[in-house]
Design an enzyme around this catalytic site. Sequence first.
Site: not given
Ligand code: F6R
Length: 271
Positions: A67, A136, A138, A143
């Site tokens: 992303d 959440d 994701h 989301e």
């Molecule tokens: C980032 C991504 C997100 C993160 C998620 C967890 O490329 O795809 O889904 O993996 O938000 O983020 P952290 O590792 O910062 O807790």
Amino acid sequence: MEVIIAKDRTELAEIAAGIIRAQILAKPNCVLGLATGSTPEETYARLVRYHKEEGLSFAKVTTFNLDEYIGLPPSHEQSYYYFMHDRLFNHVDINEENVHVPMGMAPDPDAFCKWYEEQIEKAGGIDLQLLGIGGDGHIAFNEPGSSLASRTRVKTLTEQTIKDNAELFFGKGKEDEVPKFAITMGVGTILEARRLLLIAFGKRKAKIVKQLIEGPVTSMVTASALQLHPDAIVVIDEEAAAELELKDYYKWVYKQKNAEYQKTLDRLAGR
Ligand code: F6R
């Protein structure tokens, strides 16, 4: 789903980087799907070490990131393009032509998303997709409520994600600076990878990790879609595993598997 419980985040990074290293050694021209965020930072640091100390080569590896924020240029320090170069790509021998991060400044994001899907297909699909999990539930920026069949597209971030990312990337209280939209691979796109590797650590993730592993498959927790994948590995630390009902069983399975593996190695070595 294989669940591996590491004793702490250091061991977690060692296991995750070990799985990625094994993938590259088994198929030097493999296609890796990569994630950003705080969770994979130590894993990337280890891969850089394997490159520098053991000569692990990324020269033939192709990568696709999950992303990117809409509106951030690659040079922006909070862009995922910048993050990936800063933590991994600038320190290994990867060919920049083989690196793909969604383009946050694409003039036509929808057309870009279609092109991104085509590039993944042209590369032969993703061999190993690394994932984190949001508070959440994701994966990538899918989301709650995202279709489990979704493809790469533009997604509006939830207020929770904006808050979490403000703290991580932009500084506490700087929610206003976090972009509200992102380009993200879809859940359907992710499920097509041949192997999935999700990592998570810390108390903060314990509740959602339980839902991912032991809850129902639901678009309200898009990470639960991993239960539908035939080759998904989840590596978590003790803190993130705290709420799992079958925690002891997962540990038992891992122990048995390692003992079996050791026996095979001993047999091969004539011990
Ligand atoms: C980032 C991504 C997100 C993160 C998620 C967890 O490329 O795809 O889904 O993996 O938000 O983020 P952290 O590792 O910062 O807790």
